[in-house]
Design an enzyme around this catalytic site. Structure first.
Site, PDB file in Angstrom:
ATOM      1  CD  GLU A  27      46.298  40.303  39.930  1.00  0.00           C
ATOM      2  OE1 GLU A  27      47.259  39.584  39.554  1.00  0.00           O
ATOM      3  OE2 GLU A  27      45.145  40.175  39.493  1.00  0.00           O
ATOM      4  CG  HIS A  74      41.733  40.973  42.739  1.00  0.00           C
ATOM      5  ND1 HIS A  74      41.339  41.925  41.837  1.00  0.00           N
ATOM      6  CD2 HIS A  74      42.789  40.331  42.177  1.00  0.00           C
ATOM      7  CE1 HIS A  74      42.107  41.850  40.759  1.00  0.00           C
ATOM      8  NE2 HIS A  74      43.005  40.895  40.946  1.00  0.00           N
ATOM      9  NE  ARG A 101      32.168  47.857  42.607  1.00  0.00           N
ATOM     10  CZ  ARG A 101      33.235  47.432  41.927  1.00  0.00           C
ATOM     11  NH1 ARG A 101      34.430  47.958  42.163  1.00  0.00           N
ATOM     12  NH2 ARG A 101      33.109  46.489  41.011  1.00  0.00           N
ATOM     13  CG  ASN A 137      41.750  45.873  43.364  1.00  0.00           C
ATOM     14  OD1 ASN A 137      41.482  45.404  42.255  1.00  0.00           O
ATOM     15  ND2 ASN A 137      40.940  45.785  44.395  1.00  0.00           N
ATOM     16  NE  ARG A 175      33.106  39.730  38.654  1.00  0.00           N
ATOM     17  CZ  ARG A 175      32.930  41.045  38.453  1.00  0.00           C
ATOM     18  NH1 ARG A 175      33.967  41.854  38.421  1.00  0.00           N
ATOM     19  NH2 ARG A 175      31.712  41.550  38.319  1.00  0.00           N
ATOM     20  CG  HIS A 202      38.735  40.559  34.920  1.00  0.00           C
ATOM     21  ND1 HIS A 202      39.330  39.645  35.767  1.00  0.00           N
ATOM     22  CD2 HIS A 202      37.927  41.330  35.709  1.00  0.00           C
ATOM     23  CE1 HIS A 202      38.882  39.845  37.011  1.00  0.00           C
ATOM     24  NE2 HIS A 202      38.030  40.864  37.004  1.00  0.00           N
ATOM     25  CB  SER A 245      35.697  39.761  45.477  1.00  0.00           C
ATOM     26  OG  SER A 245      36.192  40.009  44.173  1.00  0.00           O
TER      27      SER A 245
HETATM   28  C1  DQA Z   1      38.011  43.447  42.169  1.00  0.00           C
HETATM   29  C2  DQA Z   1      37.471  42.246  41.369  1.00  0.00           C
HETATM   30  C3  DQA Z   1      37.168  42.644  39.934  1.00  0.00           C
HETATM   31  O1  DQA Z   1      36.655  41.532  39.227  1.00  0.00           O
HETATM   32  C4  DQA Z   1      36.124  43.748  39.906  1.00  0.00           C
HETATM   33  O2  DQA Z   1      35.905  44.168  38.571  1.00  0.00           O
HETATM   34  C5  DQA Z   1      36.440  44.891  40.787  1.00  0.00           C
HETATM   35  C6  DQA Z   1      37.067  44.645  42.079  1.00  0.00           C
HETATM   36  C7  DQA Z   1      38.189  43.117  43.643  1.00  0.00           C
HETATM   37  O3  DQA Z   1      38.883  43.850  44.326  1.00  0.00           O
HETATM   38  O4  DQA Z   1      37.609  42.146  44.141  1.00  0.00           O
HETATM   39  O5  DQA Z   1      36.095  46.040  40.488  1.00  0.00           O
HETATM   40  O6  DQA Z   1      39.279  43.800  41.635  1.00  0.00           O
END
Ligand code: DQA
Length: 143
Positions: A97, A99, A17, A73, A110, A79, A101
């Site tokens: 929760e 993330h 990724r 995560n 998102r 979403h 990003s």
């Molecule tokens: C994510 C953010 C999500 O929008 C995305 O679909 C992911 C990773 C993140 O960890 O930044 O797969 O959850």
């Protein structure tokens, strides 16, 4: 104390990724970081990943039944998965929760999290360190 760390779809493929979005660690390095950071605060982290919504729902039921705190995560399920939200709502122990990003700084789809409303808090945008911050937040919550 045991905690369950749940990672949703595509997170096991951090190796391919976009590292400018998700950071430099591959999944096994991320897993080690979570395990090591957890140990430092006295948690034993059971770190899991699935691309399958039903599997994640089953893990949340398990956490609800065993009263185990969760860091999640949900990846893209964040979403739109009302089913994961409803399962997360069953927890009586803290849910954080995370993330890698910052979804709010990305595409509009998102910007919605259906999970945040049932989480104690959400940590986004710090790359792998989001998990370290979540572990410390959980520690502070649990005392
Ligand atoms: C994510 C953010 C999500 O929008 C995305 O679909 C992911 C990773 C993140 O960890 O930044 O797969 O959850």
């Amino acid at each position: 104390m045991k905690i369950i760390v749940i990672n949703g779809p595509n997170l096991a493929r951090l190796d391919i990724r976009d590292s400018s979005i998700y950071g430099d660690l591959n999944y096994s390095e991320l897993k080690s970081l979570i395990e090591t950071s957890s140990k430092k605060v006295g948690f034993e982290a059971d770190v899991r990943q699935s691309n399958d919504e039903a599997t994640i729902i089953g893990w949340l039921h398990e956490a609800a039944d065993s009263k185990t705190p969760v860091i999640i995560n949900p990846a893209a399920f964040t979403h739109y998965s009302y089913a994961i939200r409803d399962a997360a709502e069953l927890l009586t122990t803290p849910l954080i929760e995370v993330h890698l990003s910052n979804p709010m700084a990305r595409e509009e789809f998102r910007h919605t999290s259906v999970i945040s409303g049932v989480a104690n808090g959400t940590i986004t945008g710090f790359g792998p360190n989001s998990y370290v911050l979540a572990i410390n937040a959980l520690k502070a919550l649990l005392g």
